[in-house]
Write a protein that holds these residues in place. Structure first.
Motif, PDB file in Angstrom:
ATOM      1  N   GLY A   1       0.698  -1.164  -0.133  1.00  0.00           N
ATOM      2  CA  GLY A   1       0.032   0.162  -0.286  1.00  0.00           C
ATOM      3  C   GLY A   1       0.968   0.951  -0.266  1.00  0.00           C
ATOM      4  N   THR A   2       2.316   1.402   0.997  1.00  0.00           N
ATOM      5  CA  THR A   2       2.761   2.912   1.278  1.00  0.00           C
ATOM      6  C   THR A   2       3.130   3.056  -0.421  1.00  0.00           C
ATOM      7  OG1 THR A   2       4.480   1.433   2.052  1.00  0.00           O
ATOM      8  CG2 THR A   2       2.632   2.523   3.044  1.00  0.00           C
ATOM      9  N   GLY A   3       4.167   1.085  -0.888  1.00  0.00           N
ATOM     10  CA  GLY A   3       4.790   1.489  -2.073  1.00  0.00           C
ATOM     11  C   GLY A   3       3.927   1.752  -3.653  1.00  0.00           C
ATOM     12  N   PHE A   4       2.486   1.316  -3.376  1.00  0.00           N
ATOM     13  CA  PHE A   4       1.343   1.899  -4.207  1.00  0.00           C
ATOM     14  C   PHE A   4       1.447   3.828  -4.017  1.00  0.00           C
ATOM     15  CE2 PHE A   4      -2.728   2.523  -5.974  1.00  0.00           C
ATOM     16  CZ  PHE A   4      -2.944   2.191  -7.434  1.00  0.00           C
ATOM     17  N   LEU A   5       1.246   3.951  -3.168  1.00  0.00           N
ATOM     18  CA  LEU A   5       0.147   5.467  -2.748  1.00  0.00           C
ATOM     19  C   LEU A   5       2.591   6.150  -2.479  1.00  0.00           C
ATOM     20  CD1 LEU A   5      -1.516   4.995   0.578  1.00  0.00           C
ATOM     21  CD2 LEU A   5      -1.988   5.380  -2.283  1.00  0.00           C
ATOM     22  N   ARG A   6       3.015   5.661  -3.023  1.00  0.00           N
ATOM     23  CA  ARG A   6       4.114   6.479  -3.358  1.00  0.00           C
ATOM     24  C   ARG A   6       4.265   6.462  -4.576  1.00  0.00           C
ATOM     25  NH1 ARG A   6      10.186   4.054  -2.514  1.00  0.00           N
ATOM     26  NH2 ARG A   6      11.719   6.061  -3.663  1.00  0.00           N
ATOM     27  N   ALA A   7       4.228   5.823  -4.605  1.00  0.00           N
ATOM     28  CA  ALA A   7       4.807   6.059  -7.056  1.00  0.00           C
ATOM     29  C   ALA A   7       3.564   6.514  -6.983  1.00  0.00           C
ATOM     30  CB  ALA A   7       4.721   4.431  -6.713  1.00  0.00           C
ATOM     31  N   TRP A   8       2.163   6.855  -7.066  1.00  0.00           N
ATOM     32  CA  TRP A   8       1.232   7.687  -7.239  1.00  0.00           C
ATOM     33  C   TRP A   8       1.125   8.466  -7.193  1.00  0.00           C
ATOM     34  CZ3 TRP A   8      -2.005  10.227  -3.862  1.00  0.00           C
ATOM     35  CH2 TRP A   8      -3.207  11.260  -4.961  1.00  0.00           C
ATOM     36  N   TRP A   9       2.005   9.080  -6.141  1.00  0.00           N
ATOM     37  CA  TRP A   9       1.848  10.568  -4.959  1.00  0.00           C
ATOM     38  C   TRP A   9       2.882  11.545  -6.640  1.00  0.00           C
ATOM     39  CZ3 TRP A   9       0.500  14.753  -3.481  1.00  0.00           C
ATOM     40  CH2 TRP A   9       0.483  15.688  -3.280  1.00  0.00           C
ATOM     41  N   LEU A  10       3.816  10.247  -6.777  1.00  0.00           N
ATOM     42  CA  LEU A  10       5.422  10.845  -7.028  1.00  0.00           C
ATOM     43  C   LEU A  10       5.358  10.865  -8.764  1.00  0.00           C
ATOM     44  CD1 LEU A  10       8.083   9.661  -4.755  1.00  0.00           C
ATOM     45  CD2 LEU A  10       7.645  11.989  -4.693  1.00  0.00           C
ATOM     46  N   LEU A  11       4.808   9.740  -9.332  1.00  0.00           N
ATOM     47  CA  LEU A  11       4.768  10.066 -10.570  1.00  0.00           C
ATOM     48  C   LEU A  11       3.421   9.914 -10.960  1.00  0.00           C
ATOM     49  CD1 LEU A  11       5.724   6.113 -11.215  1.00  0.00           C
ATOM     50  CD2 LEU A  11       6.685   7.812 -11.519  1.00  0.00           C
ATOM     51  N   CYS A  12       2.095   9.676 -10.968  1.00  0.00           N
ATOM     52  CA  CYS A  12       0.862  10.633 -11.318  1.00  0.00           C
ATOM     53  C   CYS A  12       1.072  11.776 -10.701  1.00  0.00           C
ATOM     54  CB  CYS A  12      -0.038   9.842 -10.814  1.00  0.00           C
ATOM     55  SG  CYS A  12       0.047   7.411 -11.552  1.00  0.00           S
ATOM     56  N   VAL A  13       0.764  12.494  -9.840  1.00  0.00           N
ATOM     57  CA  VAL A  13       0.488  13.730  -9.233  1.00  0.00           C
ATOM     58  C   VAL A  13       2.019  14.553  -9.277  1.00  0.00           C
ATOM     59  CG1 VAL A  13      -0.178  15.518  -7.062  1.00  0.00           C
ATOM     60  CG2 VAL A  13      -1.149  12.710  -7.696  1.00  0.00           C
ATOM     61  N   ARG A  14       3.076  14.235  -9.050  1.00  0.00           N
ATOM     62  CA  ARG A  14       4.510  14.839  -9.340  1.00  0.00           C
ATOM     63  C   ARG A  14       5.180  15.400 -10.277  1.00  0.00           C
ATOM     64  NH1 ARG A  14       8.000  16.122  -3.924  1.00  0.00           N
ATOM     65  NH2 ARG A  14       8.718  17.213  -5.461  1.00  0.00           N
ATOM     66  N   LYS A  15       4.302  14.444 -11.463  1.00  0.00           N
ATOM     67  CA  LYS A  15       5.133  13.754 -12.826  1.00  0.00           C
ATOM     68  C   LYS A  15       6.709  13.771 -12.617  1.00  0.00           C
ATOM     69  CE  LYS A  15       0.884  14.327 -13.854  1.00  0.00           C
ATOM     70  NZ  LYS A  15       0.280  12.818 -14.844  1.00  0.00           N
ATOM     71  N   GLN A  16       7.396  12.758 -11.438  1.00  0.00           N
ATOM     72  CA  GLN A  16       8.964  12.243 -11.234  1.00  0.00           C
ATOM     73  C   GLN A  16       8.866  11.675 -12.226  1.00  0.00           C
ATOM     74  OE1 GLN A  16      10.215  12.227  -7.703  1.00  0.00           O
ATOM     75  NE2 GLN A  16       9.235  13.728  -6.955  1.00  0.00           N
ATOM     76  N   SER A  17      10.357  10.825 -12.792  1.00  0.00           N
ATOM     77  CA  SER A  17      10.363  10.613 -14.037  1.00  0.00           C
ATOM     78  C   SER A  17      10.413   8.967 -13.207  1.00  0.00           C
ATOM     79  CB  SER A  17      11.762  10.694 -14.598  1.00  0.00           C
ATOM     80  OG  SER A  17      12.824  10.743 -13.675  1.00  0.00           O
ATOM     81  N   GLU A  18      10.324   7.813 -14.117  1.00  0.00           N
ATOM     82  CA  GLU A  18      10.043   6.245 -13.850  1.00  0.00           C
ATOM     83  C   GLU A  18      11.689   5.996 -13.624  1.00  0.00           C
ATOM     84  OE1 GLU A  18       8.530   3.869 -15.992  1.00  0.00           O
ATOM     85  OE2 GLU A  18       6.405   4.963 -15.117  1.00  0.00           O
TER      86      GLU A  18
END
Length: 330
Positions: A303-320
């Motif tokens: 859950g924390t990995g999912f939320l962390r990636a969602w925030w950074l990749l989908c909201v903040r648009k950082q690169s994978e």
């Protein structure tokens, strides 16, 4: 030419490779070769492989470190069999594994397949608890498979088979270090190839040996799910969000307990259900207790990995590449 090519990527795990190769010598169906690919290990397994050269048709390769996905591709390029079977080095096979695969392919051919996993009697109590959490209904582990009635089954790389020509047509595993097996499974279905669960082609899968490593693994699983969503939006299902919902819900409940102490009973009820179920299935109260810990780690880690990636990749648009492209072995 052998019918099957068993491909085993390995990074610093000679003891595990020894157990896997030993189980391969006990197969009742023997029309297969074994390809072990050392992915830049500092603790090589060549001496282990050499022990089996008189009992298995085996090839051993070494290469610079590039991660499990590219290491499997490396092995596939050197395979002689018409059907590739991919294992993680921490697996042990029952003696009827290839018989089960052969039976399924003869009864109804599939371009690719995946199989379930179980805990071996020799596994530690922590490993058995981790296996429980990864396969239990109470942790959403049950969605990973084990039932033939599932409409689609997405194979994981610890126990996965695919026709060599199909593998080549799809370009093999992608250049990813997280979620590369699900990426390949998605492309199998999107390209119109047949793929299903072979319920009797199961393996003993050790997974991680302690809770710290287990948390890191499932945290990466959560990250991988968002990475796959970015690539294949249609791949994200409601069930994939449940660990994130559990994580947020648990935080809300814990805060709410300050004002409404009775909310604690909901958490205790979940703990009790897992404890009873795991204790009965493993016939051990100790494993049942460990399973409660493993269940929370699995859900909160994912859950924390999912939320962390969602925030950074989908909201903040950082690169994978900047954030998550790290070698899974390390």
């Amino acid at each position: 030419m052998p019918k099957y090519s068993a491909i085993i990527p390995v990074y610093n795990r000679p003891d595990e490779v020894d157990e896997l190769l030993s189980s391969l010598t006990e197969q009742t169906f023997t029309d297969f070769e074994v390809i072990v690919v050392e992915d830049g290990s500092t603790i090589p397994c060549k001496d282990v492989v050499d022990k089996y050269t008189d009992r298995l048709s085996i090839q051993y390769f070494t290469k610079s470190n590039s991660g499990p996905a590219q290491t499997r591709n490396y092995g596939a390029e050197r395979a002689k069999g018409s059907y590739l079977v991919i294992f993680d080095s921490d697996c042990i096979l029952p003696e009827g594994y290839f018989d089960a695969v052969e039976k399924e392919l003869r009864s109804s051919y599939a371009d690719a397949y995946g199989g379930p996993d179980k805990a071996h009697e020799s596994f530690t109590k922590v490993q058995k608890a981790i296996n429980y959490s990864m396969t239990s209904f109470f942790t959403t582990g049950g969605i990973r498979g084990g039932k033939k009635k599932m409409d689609k089954f997405y194979p994981r790389s610890f126990n996965m088979g695919i026709e060599k020509e199909v593998f080549k047509a799809l370009g093999g595993f992608p250049k990813m270090h997280l979620g590369e097996d699900i990426d390949l499974s998605i492309r199998i279905f999107k390209s119109g190839y047949s793929c299903r669960l072979f319920p009797d082609a199961w393996v003993y899968h050790k997974r991680r040996t302690n809770f710290k490593k287990f948390f890191k693994q499932v945290h990466n699983f959560g990250i991988a799910r968002i990475m796959l969503y970015k690539k294949y939006p249609e791949s994200l299902k409601l069930v994939h969000t449940l660990p994130a919902v559990f994580t947020v819900g648990m935080a809300v409940l814990l805060i709410g307990c300050i004002f409404f102490p009775w909310l604690l009973s909901l958490i205790l009820l979940y703990i009790l259900m897992v404890l009873i179920d795991a204790t009965i299935k493993n016939k051990s109260l100790i494993i049942g207790c460990y399973s409660v810990i493993a269940a929370f780690i699995q859900l909160l880690g994912y859950g924390t990995g999912f939320l962390r990636a969602w925030w950074l990749l989908c909201v903040r648009k950082q690169s994978e590449a900047e954030l998550f492209n790290k070698n899974r072995y390390k």
